[in-house]
Scaffold this motif. Structure first.
Motif, PDB file in Angstrom:
ATOM      1  N   LYS A   8       4.046   0.728  -9.619  1.00 27.60           N
ATOM      2  CA  LYS A   8       3.299  -0.530  -9.733  1.00 27.60           C
ATOM      3  C   LYS A   8       3.051  -1.149  -8.359  1.00 27.60           C
ATOM      4  N   ILE A   9       4.073  -1.152  -7.517  1.00 28.47           N
ATOM      5  CA  ILE A   9       3.933  -1.727  -6.174  1.00 28.47           C
ATOM      6  C   ILE A   9       2.878  -0.966  -5.376  1.00 28.47           C
ATOM      7  N   THR A  11       0.414   0.899  -6.576  1.00 24.78           N
ATOM      8  CA  THR A  11      -0.891   0.692  -7.198  1.00 24.78           C
ATOM      9  C   THR A  11      -1.485  -0.648  -6.786  1.00 24.78           C
ATOM     10  N   ILE A  12      -0.680  -1.696  -6.832  1.00 28.70           N
ATOM     11  CA  ILE A  12      -1.158  -3.023  -6.429  1.00 28.70           C
ATOM     12  C   ILE A  12      -1.526  -3.025  -4.948  1.00 28.70           C
ATOM     13  N   GLY A  13      -0.703  -2.403  -4.116  1.00 36.84           N
ATOM     14  CA  GLY A  13      -0.997  -2.347  -2.682  1.00 36.84           C
ATOM     15  C   GLY A  13      -2.291  -1.628  -2.374  1.00 36.84           C
ATOM     16  N   GLY A  15      -4.806  -1.120  -4.440  1.00 38.51           N
ATOM     17  CA  GLY A  15      -5.900  -1.931  -4.972  1.00 38.51           C
ATOM     18  C   GLY A  15      -6.246  -3.100  -4.066  1.00 38.51           C
ATOM     19  N   LEU A  16      -5.226  -3.747  -3.515  1.00 41.53           N
ATOM     20  CA  LEU A  16      -5.466  -4.872  -2.613  1.00 41.53           C
ATOM     21  C   LEU A  16      -6.159  -4.433  -1.326  1.00 41.53           C
ATOM     22  N   PHE A  66      -6.734  -1.410 -10.497  1.00 39.63           N
ATOM     23  CA  PHE A  66      -5.902  -2.399 -11.183  1.00 39.63           C
ATOM     24  C   PHE A  66      -5.892  -2.175 -12.695  1.00 39.63           C
TER      25      PHE A  66
END
Length: 68
Positions: A8-9, A11-13, A15-16, A66
């Motif tokens: 999750k971390i 993936t979020i990174g 995506g950001l 996301f």
């Protein structure tokens, strides 16, 4: 459990990063170097609309990341 949190971390990174590059660097033109690069490759006349288009596609990429 830890693998899911790490996933999750990451993936979020990722995506950001796509979101920041698309929105801030290209659409809002906070980093004019991106538009200059596109102008050097594809011509100055099309640099602005093509850079914005690339930025919008990068924003879509972030949304896709996301959503997954």
């Amino acid at each position: 459990m830890q693998k899911n949190i790490l996933n999750k971390i990451l993936t979020i990174g990722i995506g950001l990063i796509w979101l920041a590059n698309g929105l801030m660097c290209k659409v809002l033109n906070l980093v004019p170097r991106h538009q200059k690069i596109v102008g050097n490759i594809l011509g100055d006349g099309f640099a602005k609309p093509l850079t914005i288009s690339i930025g919008v596609l990068e924003i879509f990429m972030a949304v896709w990341i996301f959503s997954g």
